[in-house]
Enzyme design. Structure first.
Site, PDB file in Angstrom:
ATOM      1  N   LYS A 188       0.860  -1.180   0.000  1.00 42.93           N
ATOM      2  CA  LYS A 188       0.000   0.000   0.000  1.00 42.93           C
ATOM      3  C   LYS A 188       0.892   1.225   0.000  1.00 42.93           C
ATOM      4  O   LYS A 188       1.697   1.421   0.913  1.00 42.93           O
ATOM      5  CB  LYS A 188      -0.914  -0.006   1.225  1.00 42.93           C
ATOM      6  CG  LYS A 188      -1.766   1.253   1.309  1.00 42.93           C
ATOM      7  CD  LYS A 188      -2.799   1.181   2.393  1.00 42.93           C
ATOM      8  CE  LYS A 188      -3.563   2.485   2.490  1.00 42.93           C
ATOM      9  NZ  LYS A 188      -4.622   2.417   3.491  1.00 42.93           N
ATOM     10  N   LYS A 208      -2.128  -1.471  -3.852  1.00 45.05           N
ATOM     11  CA  LYS A 208      -2.999  -0.294  -3.797  1.00 45.05           C
ATOM     12  C   LYS A 208      -2.156   0.959  -3.857  1.00 45.05           C
ATOM     13  O   LYS A 208      -1.161   1.020  -3.131  1.00 45.05           O
ATOM     14  CB  LYS A 208      -3.772  -0.349  -2.472  1.00 45.05           C
ATOM     15  CG  LYS A 208      -4.686   0.798  -2.218  1.00 45.05           C
ATOM     16  CD  LYS A 208      -5.256   0.695  -0.839  1.00 45.05           C
ATOM     17  CE  LYS A 208      -6.010   1.966  -0.561  1.00 45.05           C
ATOM     18  NZ  LYS A 208      -6.439   2.071   0.796  1.00 45.05           N
TER      19      LYS A 208
END
Ligand code: PBG
Length: 335
Positions: free
Chosen positions: A204, A259
């Site tokens: 992330k 992400k």
């Protein structure tokens, strides 16, 4: 360089297979199906409460009674999983985010209601403290404002157990603390929650594409000019993403995630090639906002770019996508 052909015509004509829809369908390598989609939703307290999110056209914060018909729609459309994100009442936010541990808090109540009404619909919850902290960070701070790792992991473990006890199917830690997957997995096993799946937000990135999400959960104001650079990944790195994924798998993750999505498809491909585990990508709020804004201006064809963007995830090696387009895409696929 001049490539001379032994014949007066091209030996290969790739366009033959593009000539008709039937051959294009026949040789197509990748496709999007409703099975690939996870639908993120925003929930808040109350009854009959629906609030539009200006930066995310078509997405609303919903109270539980209004979320139930949405869940029913997902079942009908064949979407396997709903991902819940809470907009917590500001009066419940504290520096340590302890509301995240409340067994009767918003998320546990919504999980119980969804699992009671729609037992076959997968429910996934976010493990991170940002919706619950008064400062909008995903963990607790020391006196210098640094996010303390190990104390945060203890709280996150409690949050994960609270969700598991409420009956959630998939726990998705999005906080990027070190060692949290192992700590959560151990606690789940010890408490007998051996079926609870973990989808780790493994890679992330500290991304500017999360802006509209922070509007949706109401953390943008609290965060102010602060950033999450001391725990989320540097956008310049990909080898580090592989290390993060390796750690999360070793610590007990069942599925991993990259992400944001579209700007990080190279990372999705490297992760899938290296580990061959169920790999997901999050088409985040800012990506959704970009496509929506361009479509609203008539600059892009909404449905066409939506489907092309989702297909890109599959081509990059993703097994599935978290996307705010999930219902629109599934509806289009039904036609
Ligand atoms: C918070 C969290 C964020 C998102 C999912 N979980 C935002 C952040 O890290 O600040 C972003 C999702 C999106 O932008 O759609 N732990």
């Amino acid at each position: 360089m001049h490539l001379s052909s032994p014949t007066p015509f091209p030996a290969n004509r790739p366009r033959r297979l593009r000539r008709d829809a039937f051959t294009r369908r026949l040789v197509r390598e990748h496709a999007v199906t409703p099975d690939d989609l996870i639908y993120p939703v925003f929930v808040h307290e109350g009854q009959g409460r629906s609030e539009a999110i200006a930066s995310m056209p078509g997405v609303e914060r919903l109270s539980l009674d209004l979320l139930l018909p949405v869940a029913e729609d997902c079942v009908k459309l064949g979407i396997p999983v709903l991902a819940l994100f809470p907009a917590i009442d500001p009066s419940l936010k504290t520096p340590d985010g302890k509301e995240a541990l409340n067994p009767d808090g918003l998320i546990p109540r919504v999980v119980r209601a969804l699992k009671a009404e729609f037992p076959d619909l997968g429910v996934m919850t976010d493990v991170a403290l940002d919706p619950y902290t008064s400062h909008g960070q995903d963990g607790v701070l020391d006196q210098h404002g640094y996010i303390i790792n190990d104390e945060t992991v203890e709280i996150l473990t409690g949050q994960a157990l609270t969700h598991a006890e409420a009956g959630v199917d998939i726990i998705a830690p999005s906080d990027m603390m070190d060692g949290r997957i192992g700590a959560i997995r151990e606690a789940l096993e010890v408490q007998g929650h051996i079926h609870t799946r973990i989808m780790a937000y493994s890679a992330k990135y500290a991304s500017a594409f999360y802006g509209p999400f922070r509007d949706a959960v109401g953390t943008r104001g609290a965060l102010g000019k602060a950033d999450k650079n001391c725990y989320q990944m540097d956008p310049g790195n990909t080898d580090e993403a592989l290390r993060e994924v390796a750690l999360d798998i070793a610590e007990g993750a069942d599925m991993v995630m990259v992400k944001p999505g579209m700007p990080y498809l190279d990372v999705v491909r490297r992760v899938k090639d290296e580990f061959k585990v169920p790999t997901f990508a999050y088409q985040v709020s800012g990506e959704y906002a970009m496509l929506k804004a361009a479509a609203a201006n008539g600059w892009l064809d909404h449905d066409a770019v939506m489907m092309e963007s989702l297909l890109a995830f599959k081509r990059a090696g993703a097994d599935g996508v978290l996307t705010y387009f999930a219902r629109d895409a599934a509806r289009l696929l039904q036609k």
